[in-house]
Design an enzyme around this catalytic site. Structure first.
Site, PDB file in Angstrom:
ATOM      1  N   GLU A 128     -61.486  88.751  66.280  1.00  0.00           N
ATOM      2  CA  GLU A 128     -60.370  89.706  66.189  1.00  0.00           C
ATOM      3  C   GLU A 128     -59.116  89.102  65.570  1.00  0.00           C
ATOM      4  O   GLU A 128     -58.313  89.792  64.953  1.00  0.00           O
ATOM      5  CB  GLU A 128     -60.002  90.256  67.587  1.00  0.00           C
ATOM      6  CG  GLU A 128     -61.119  90.994  68.291  1.00  0.00           C
ATOM      7  CD  GLU A 128     -61.896  90.074  69.236  1.00  0.00           C
ATOM      8  OE1 GLU A 128     -61.825  88.840  69.035  1.00  0.00           O
ATOM      9  OE2 GLU A 128     -62.566  90.575  70.133  1.00  0.00           O
ATOM     10  N   ASP A 140     -51.876  76.976  28.573  1.00  0.00           N
ATOM     11  CA  ASP A 140     -51.317  76.946  27.229  1.00  0.00           C
ATOM     12  C   ASP A 140     -50.905  75.505  26.919  1.00  0.00           C
ATOM     13  O   ASP A 140     -50.774  74.678  27.821  1.00  0.00           O
ATOM     14  CB  ASP A 140     -50.105  77.888  27.180  1.00  0.00           C
ATOM     15  CG  ASP A 140     -49.569  78.073  25.776  1.00  0.00           C
ATOM     16  OD1 ASP A 140     -50.324  77.822  24.818  1.00  0.00           O
ATOM     17  OD2 ASP A 140     -48.405  78.469  25.637  1.00  0.00           O
ATOM     18  N   ASP A 176     -46.557  81.118  29.950  1.00  0.00           N
ATOM     19  CA  ASP A 176     -45.203  81.654  30.098  1.00  0.00           C
ATOM     20  C   ASP A 176     -44.799  82.605  28.988  1.00  0.00           C
ATOM     21  O   ASP A 176     -43.669  83.061  28.946  1.00  0.00           O
ATOM     22  CB  ASP A 176     -44.187  80.515  30.177  1.00  0.00           C
ATOM     23  CG  ASP A 176     -44.160  79.672  28.894  1.00  0.00           C
ATOM     24  OD1 ASP A 176     -45.012  79.919  28.005  1.00  0.00           O
ATOM     25  OD2 ASP A 176     -43.305  78.779  28.790  1.00  0.00           O
ATOM     26  N   ASP A 226     -49.536  85.421  26.819  1.00  0.00           N
ATOM     27  CA  ASP A 226     -50.317  84.961  27.966  1.00  0.00           C
ATOM     28  C   ASP A 226     -50.518  86.057  29.020  1.00  0.00           C
ATOM     29  O   ASP A 226     -51.336  85.885  29.933  1.00  0.00           O
ATOM     30  CB  ASP A 226     -49.618  83.769  28.638  1.00  0.00           C
ATOM     31  CG  ASP A 226     -49.513  82.570  27.724  1.00  0.00           C
ATOM     32  OD1 ASP A 226     -50.480  82.309  26.997  1.00  0.00           O
ATOM     33  OD2 ASP A 226     -48.457  81.908  27.727  1.00  0.00           O
ATOM     34  N   ASN A 235     -72.826  83.392  72.167  1.00  0.00           N
ATOM     35  CA  ASN A 235     -72.587  84.161  73.387  1.00  0.00           C
ATOM     36  C   ASN A 235     -73.369  85.470  73.393  1.00  0.00           C
ATOM     37  O   ASN A 235     -73.962  85.863  74.399  1.00  0.00           O
ATOM     38  CB  ASN A 235     -71.098  84.459  73.548  1.00  0.00           C
ATOM     39  CG  ASN A 235     -70.320  83.243  74.013  1.00  0.00           C
ATOM     40  OD1 ASN A 235     -70.906  82.252  74.443  1.00  0.00           O
ATOM     41  ND2 ASN A 235     -69.004  83.310  73.898  1.00  0.00           N
ATOM     42  N   ASN A 264     -62.637  86.373  75.089  1.00  0.00           N
ATOM     43  CA  ASN A 264     -62.398  86.335  73.650  1.00  0.00           C
ATOM     44  C   ASN A 264     -60.910  86.207  73.336  1.00  0.00           C
ATOM     45  O   ASN A 264     -60.505  85.493  72.411  1.00  0.00           O
ATOM     46  CB  ASN A 264     -62.958  87.610  73.011  1.00  0.00           C
ATOM     47  CG  ASN A 264     -63.787  87.319  71.772  1.00  0.00           C
ATOM     48  OD1 ASN A 264     -64.431  86.288  71.696  1.00  0.00           O
ATOM     49  ND2 ASN A 264     -63.778  88.227  70.816  1.00  0.00           N
ATOM     50  N   ASP A 277     -59.089  83.197  71.435  1.00  0.00           N
ATOM     51  CA  ASP A 277     -58.303  83.438  70.226  1.00  0.00           C
ATOM     52  C   ASP A 277     -56.907  82.852  70.342  1.00  0.00           C
ATOM     53  O   ASP A 277     -56.345  82.361  69.355  1.00  0.00           O
ATOM     54  CB  ASP A 277     -58.222  84.943  69.944  1.00  0.00           C
ATOM     55  CG  ASP A 277     -59.532  85.495  69.395  1.00  0.00           C
ATOM     56  OD1 ASP A 277     -60.329  84.695  68.869  1.00  0.00           O
ATOM     57  OD2 ASP A 277     -59.748  86.708  69.491  1.00  0.00           O
TER      58      ASP A 277
END
Length: 890
Positions: A323, A365, A632, A636, A700, A725, A729
């Site tokens: 989660e 470049d 730049d 490009d 588990n 859980n 976490d």
């Protein structure tokens, strides 16, 4: 990716803009003015207002940072959050809507919702702030231009109010505000490197192209590139030297720049990160699709309570799902963003950090990245090709005494290392006159007097200097400039060109005295002294940075608009091995399959057009590479957008910064190499959480499946699974602050669902073995065999499961021996220790009793310690075998 249809649209738009410019370049200034309904005094203010209404403001399409609510929606809309949303809805239906009266429970919904909200807010804040910072870089001071209108003389006005037909006056330092036709020019030179990649200034004039035969016009227009036109100025380039009177041909999206940028605004193509997240989310859904129905069927068949089996099955789905994954990913990326900000880097999209770590090919470049994007004088040679102080002496005098408009070549001469010695001789000379540079003559001269007499000192382009020279200074003395000697000089110049140098010749002649007035007619009868060569020198840091990238498994492709000779020389000087060089025009005839082979066999691509750069990036991605592009310029932008991670710099053109995801505040490959390491560190910590959690949760769930068959009661209540859980976490929230083994940073890292699945299937069942031993312990030793004793069973397995899950953090986070060879960061040590203490204490508290736990007997804890030690030992054995077998861990 920038698909064939999008590329086709851009190609067509650029081709149309190019064709229009070539047609205009073929017409005389008078014809162009007449066609635009203008004259040399410009149009009236009234006509300008009408045209502004018709053509719109002189701005190109750009991708602005989205509104805050769009950022928030993007933060929520990712596959991992989608998995959690499915679980939240299912939990709401089964545990609230379908639950018996008085038993409604929103705990799972609230916890999942809180996790999603926390992740979304964190991601929103980081990306919103980064985009605001990037917008500040893009928001340049509102530019003004000097324009002529019939109602008044020259006047400063906002560049976005220009319209076709306006007359614009240019001078050194100006940015070209629109596509312009040059009507008059005086020593005009433009820097077009943002379009072409060529670092040296381009001389411009008002001369127009010869008119083509009407029958061959279409073929002629295709053969001539707009970028080769000497009488056209392109929007976004800038004036290096000179002045000009120009006519506005096109504004905004109708310009050459606008044609390129218009189709690049919108959705970014999927990156390596996007594809990886989708694949891992699909893997989690597959696990759930297999395990949850099995547990539901087993529970329903064994106990006959199908609703309880459904609720427990959904609880297992929650238990199987990491989660905190969106939160952990976002926190890792956000921390990486903060670190990179300290390292002079702005990250516009958080995902780009991981893409940077996964990058195994960097396309860059040449101009300004591998080189300084400036002109330096490389050598002063006699006509025999050897260094000659006399050649530099005369070149220095010419550059020092010329008072024309600023020229980067003169600046390079005056900045040369030998210039310091020459300053002392300047007082020996008196300037009598000057013949300024002109784009047609391509020469400039100064007239100087010293004790020896009056001298004309001239420097200029090779052919133009040969035209006005009669003699040459050789090792054997002064010789007439015959055809043989002329051929030798041309060979010298071509040899210097082959080394990537721009070449000028230097000559002089004596004058009988001061004649007062000097003109180009006096540039005759010169004695050639030698040649001077200029180049864009490589950056001192480029070689070291490329070597560091290579050690880290990142290959480099140089993709430039410059020529092959100059590019080869730069690559040679910085130590970049070149297996092959491919020229842009060659790519046009290649199929996608041919191009995919070509990009693997060659390292350098020269004379490339913008869409060719994008196509090269696309081919590399199709070959399975994670591709970064550093650029730049306007040329490009398509490749920056196509790449998995587009990288630009703060002084880049706006369209490049908009297309990029990462903006370097300093154009230095060493900074980029540091960013690669940070990206890998971020990804390493993400992988730790995924592999720890998914393998542990899978173990588990596998244990739950076996217990559902063997036990007369559920091995753990849904609420227990959720609390376990959640606590686990919580122990992971410090993972973003953990260290990563140095060995992990040595090669690119990318999402690999197959690796996660394999890791889960090998490591997860190890925990199941010890779960089964705990089942046996609680059943045979502590007598938890009946429904009445189920709380003791639940409590014993809860504590062991939580402690083993938390302890395994230290075993999985490194391929080394934990605590002895690699110790976790202090925040990880603290959170895991605290969670283990909470797990041990919970059964002895009122909260534990409220959720169905009972006090554990003292005899349980020696068994617990023994089980945990055996578990850690077996995991370490499995780890050593796994690494030997698969040559990877995280």
């Amino acid at each position: 990716m920038l698909g064939g249809r999008s590329r086709g649209r851009v190609d067509e738009a650029v081709a149309r803009a190019s064709g229009r410019l070539v047609e205009v370049a073929m017409a005389s200034p008078g014809e162009v003015l007449e066609a635009r309904g203008s004259d040399r005094a410009g149009i009236s203010d009234r006509e300008a207002r009408i045209r502004l209404e018709r053509y719109g403001a002189n701005t190109v399409a750009r991708e602005r940072a989205p509104a805050w609510y769009t950022h928030l929606l993007r933060a929520v809309a990712n596959p991992f959050v989608g998995v959690l949303a499915i679980l939240a809805v299912a939990s709401f239906v089964t545990e609230y809507l379908l639950a018996p009266p008085g038993e409604e429970d929103l705990t799972a919904l609230v916890i999942i919702g809180a996790l999603v909200l926390f992740s979304a807010v964190l991601s929103f804040v980081q990306e919103y702030q980064a985009n605001r910072a990037a917008d500040q870089l893009l928001s340049m001071i509102r530019r003004t231009v000097t324009a002529l209108r019939r109602d008044h003389g020259p006047r400063e006005m906002p560049a976005d109010e220009l319209v076709p037909g306006d007359i614009v006056l240019l001078s050194a330092g100006d940015i070209v505000p629109a596509d312009l036709r040059i009507l008059e020019a005086n020593n005009l030179a433009l820097n077009e490197s943002s379009l072409t990649g060529e670092s040296l200034p381009v001389e411009k004039s008002s001369e127009w192209l010869p008119t083509a035969d009407p029958d061959d016009l279409g073929e002629y227009l295709e053969a001539v590139s707009a970028l080769d036109l000497d009488n056209i100025g392109f929007m976004g380039t800038h004036v290096v030297s000179g002045t000009a009177r120009t006519l506005v041909l096109a504004t905004g999206d109708d310009t050459y720049l606008g044609a390129m940028s218009g189709e690049l605004v919108g959705h970014h193509p999927p990156t390596s990160f996007d594809r990886g997240v989708a694949d891992v989310s699909l893997l989690l859904l597959r696990f759930m699709a297999i395990m949850v129905p099995v547990i539901f069927l087993v529970g329903g068949l064994v106990r006959g309570d199908w609703f309880a089996a459904l609720v427990f099955g959904l609880a297992v789905a929650v238990g199987l799902t990491p989660e905190m994954l969106p939160t952990i990913i976002t926190a890792n990326l956000a921390k990486g963003t903060v670190e990179m900000a300290r390292g002079k880097t702005i990250v516009k999209r958080l995902n780009a950090i991981q893409n940077l770590g996964a990058m195994d090919v960097l396309c860059t470049d040449k101009t300004g990245t591998l080189t300084h994007d400036s002109v330096a004088m490389e050598c002063a040679l006699g006509l025999d090709g050897q260094p000659d102080a006399r050649v530099f002496h005369h070149t220095y005098l010419n550059s020092s005494f010329q008072t024309g408009l600023n020229n980067p070549l003169d600046d390079a001469v005056l900045a040369h290392a030998d210039a310091e010695k020459m300053r002392d001789v300047l007082p020996d000379y008196r300037k009598l006159g000057e013949i300024p540079f002109h784009t047609v003559r391509r020469r400039m001269s100064v007239v100087l007097e010293d004790a020896a007499g009056v001298h004309l000192v001239t420097k200029g382009a090779v052919d133009e200097m040969l035209e006005v020279s009669e003699r040459a200074q050789t090792a054997d003395g002064i010789r007439p400039l015959d055809d043989a000697l002329r051929g030798d000089i041309l060979e010298l110049a071509h040899g210097m060109n082959d080394r990537g140098l721009r070449v000028l010749l230097v000559g002089h002649r004596g004058l009988p005295g001061d004649i007062g007035e000097y003109s180009p007619a006096d540039e005759k009868g010169l004695t050639l002294l030698g040649a001077i060569g200029f180049l864009d020198p490589p950056k001192e840091s480029a070689g070291a940075a490329l070597e560091a990238l290579a050690r880290g498994g990142v290959g480099v492709r140089v993709i430039t608009g410059d020529n092959a000779v100059a590019t080869r020389r730069i690559c040679r000087e910085i130590g970049l091995e070149v297996r092959g060089v491919v020229e842009g025009p060659t790519l046009n005839g290649m199929s996608d399959e041919e191009l995919r082979r070509t990009v693997e066999e060659n390292d350098v691509f020269v004379r490339t057009a913008p869409l060719q750069k994008s196509r090269i990036v696309s081919a590399l991605k199709a070959n399975g590479h994670t591709v970064g592009f550093l650029g730049d310029g306007m040329n490009d932008a398509p490749a920056l957008r196509e790449a998995d991670v587009g990288i630009s710099v703060d002084n880049a053109v706006e369209i490049a910064k908009e297309a990029a995801e990462i903006i370097l505040l300093e154009k230095n490959l060493l900074i980029l190499e540091e960013g690669v390491a940070r990206g890998r560190r971020v990804f390493g910590n993400i992988m730790k959480y995924i592999k720890m959690t998914v393998s542990s949760n899978f173990g588990n769930v596998f244990s739950v499946l076996l217990a559902s068959i063997l036990l007369p009661f559920p091995p753990m209540l849904p609420l227990h699974l959720l609390v376990q859980n959640l606590l686990y976490d919580v122990s992971q929230v410090s993972i973003p602050w953990d260290t990563v083994d140095e060995e992990y940073l040595e090669r690119p890292r990318r999402w690999n669902p197959e690796s996660i699945a394999r890791f889960t299937l090998f490591v997860g069942p190890v925990s199941s073995l010890f779960d089964l031993s705990t089942f046996a312990l609680m059943w045979f030793v502590f007598g938890a065999r009946t429904v009445e004793n189920a709380p003791l069973f639940h409590t014993g397995w809860f504590v062991l499961g939580l402690l083993s899950q938390t302890l395994i953090v230290h075993l999985i986070r490194t391929r080394k021996v934990p605590f002895l060879e690699s110790t976790a960061a202090v925040p990880v040590l603290i959170t895991t220790f605290v969670v283990m203490l909470v797990g041990l204490a919970l059964p002895f508290t009122g909260l534990g009793a409220a959720i169905g736990f009972v006090t554990l007997p003292g005899a349980y804890f020696p068994w617990l310690l023994l089980t945990l030690v055996a578990y850690c030992a077996l995991i370490q054995v499995v780890k050593v075998w796994y690494i030997r077998r698969f040559d990877m861990w995280l």
